[in-house]
Design an enzyme around this catalytic site. Structure first.
Site, PDB file in Angstrom:
ATOM      1  N   GLY A  13      26.238  19.518   8.768  1.00 57.70           N
ATOM      2  CA  GLY A  13      27.003  18.427   8.195  1.00 57.70           C
ATOM      3  C   GLY A  13      26.908  17.172   9.029  1.00 57.70           C
ATOM      4  N   ASP A  64      22.222  24.622   2.627  1.00 60.44           N
ATOM      5  CA  ASP A  64      23.603  25.023   2.361  1.00 60.44           C
ATOM      6  C   ASP A  64      23.940  26.102   3.381  1.00 60.44           C
ATOM      7  OD1 ASP A  64      25.974  26.153   1.510  1.00 60.44           O
ATOM      8  OD2 ASP A  64      25.408  26.246  -0.607  1.00 60.44           O
ATOM      9  N   VAL A  65      24.708  25.731   4.397  1.00 58.82           N
ATOM     10  CA  VAL A  65      24.944  26.642   5.516  1.00 58.82           C
ATOM     11  C   VAL A  65      25.929  27.766   5.194  1.00 58.82           C
ATOM     12  CG1 VAL A  65      24.221  25.092   7.359  1.00 58.82           C
ATOM     13  CG2 VAL A  65      26.585  24.995   6.515  1.00 58.82           C
ATOM     14  N   SER A 143      40.449  21.985  13.032  1.00 58.26           N
ATOM     15  CA  SER A 143      41.383  20.985  12.521  1.00 58.26           C
ATOM     16  C   SER A 143      42.776  21.315  13.014  1.00 58.26           C
ATOM     17  CB  SER A 143      41.359  20.989  10.992  1.00 58.26           C
ATOM     18  OG  SER A 143      42.464  20.286  10.465  1.00 58.26           O
ATOM     19  N   TYR A 156      42.554  25.706   3.198  1.00 56.96           N
ATOM     20  CA  TYR A 156      41.949  24.967   4.312  1.00 56.96           C
ATOM     21  C   TYR A 156      42.531  25.449   5.639  1.00 56.96           C
ATOM     22  CZ  TYR A 156      40.148  20.879   6.860  1.00 56.96           C
ATOM     23  OH  TYR A 156      39.483  20.049   7.742  1.00 56.96           O
ATOM     24  N   LYS A 160      40.229  27.144   8.785  1.00 56.49           N
ATOM     25  CA  LYS A 160      40.162  26.593  10.136  1.00 56.49           C
ATOM     26  C   LYS A 160      40.801  27.532  11.162  1.00 56.49           C
ATOM     27  CE  LYS A 160      37.952  22.816   9.145  1.00 56.49           C
ATOM     28  NZ  LYS A 160      36.568  22.584   9.667  1.00 56.49           N
ATOM     29  N   ILE A 189      41.384  11.887  11.497  1.00 57.94           N
ATOM     30  CA  ILE A 189      40.294  11.033  11.964  1.00 57.94           C
ATOM     31  C   ILE A 189      39.844  10.163  10.788  1.00 57.94           C
ATOM     32  CG2 ILE A 189      38.005  11.002  13.015  1.00 57.94           C
ATOM     33  CD1 ILE A 189      40.267  12.239  14.753  1.00 57.94           C
TER      34      ILE A 189
END
Length: 243
Positions: A13, A64-65, A143, A156, A160, A189
């Protein structure tokens, strides 16, 4: 200044935002850099050209990882173009903003695959070579949502938090092989994700402003340069983490 001459780095990314800043910082330290992207070929090529204009070596590699076969091909292509990977930065991720009622199984599975499974796949793909060379640096971009409520959703948070679990698990098992594994946990960020609606104002940040991708990159470079630090997550939150 971290010295990485002769080293090869892969940033997943890496075409924009935090990944772009990390890729450029690694190149400034002397590393040859592979800029991975899934979409945004032009953006990835811009990062490569920026590095090359400054005298560095870089390539843009699509993959696409979250897919094992594509990760294997990615690592092979980087090896052929630049050399074996010494530094891996697992930065690729998505943030689908969903309420608890809106969240679907598809959303959950996709988030886990891109944000968490990709870390497993990329790490597994590079550690054999790192072990052979007795040197490696792996940095995972987590995150503040791994430990807090966050604004994206529980899917999410879970992805993380799992990433930080992988960080500790790999660190403990690779420490004798000269490989360090750490994480950085940024909050708010100034990236596309934040600008798209995650936070309209930095009012709740004690420091009074959003963080920058370059500040994230500084922490990554510190971790890459420190051979004694492993299994740690560094919070980067403008003071929110201790409220």
């Amino acid at each position: 200044m971290t010295e990485l001459s002769g080293r090869v780095a892969l940033v997943t990314g890496g075409s924009r935002g935090i990944g772009q800043a990390i890729a450029i910082s690694l190149a400034e330290a002397g590393a040859a850099v592979a800029v991975n992207y899934k979409q945004g070929s032009a953006e990835a090529q811009h990062v490569v050209e920026t590095i090359q204009k400054a005298g560095g070596r870089a390539v843009a590699v699509p993959a696409d990882v979250s897919k094992a076969a594509e990760v294997r091909a990615l690592v092979e292509e980087v090896g052929e173009s630049l050399g074996p990977i010494d530094v891996l930065v697992n930065n690729a991720g998505i943030g689908l903003i969903r309420t608890v009622d809106e969240l679907t199984e598809e959303d959950f599975d996709l988030t886990i695959a891109v944000n968490l499974k990709s870390v497993f796949l990329c790490t597994q793909a590079v550690i054999l070579g790192m072990r052979d060379r007795k040197w490696g640096r792996i940095v995972n971009i987590s995150s503040g949502a791994a430990r807090g409520a966050g604004g994206i959703g529980p899917h999410y948070n879970a992805s993380k938090a799992g990433m930080e679990g992988l960080t500790r698990g790999y660190a403990a098992r690779l420490v004798k092989d000269g490989i360090t594994v750490n994480a950085v946990a940024p909050s708010l960020i100034e990236t596309d994700m934040v600008r798209s609606g995650l936070a309209s104002s930095p009012a709740r940040i004690p420091l009074g402003r959003f963080g920058t991708p370059q500040e994230c990159a500084q922490v990554v470079m510190m971790l890459v340069g420190n051979a004694y630090m492993t299994g740690q997550t560094v919070a980067l939150s403008g003071g929110m983490s201790f409220l």
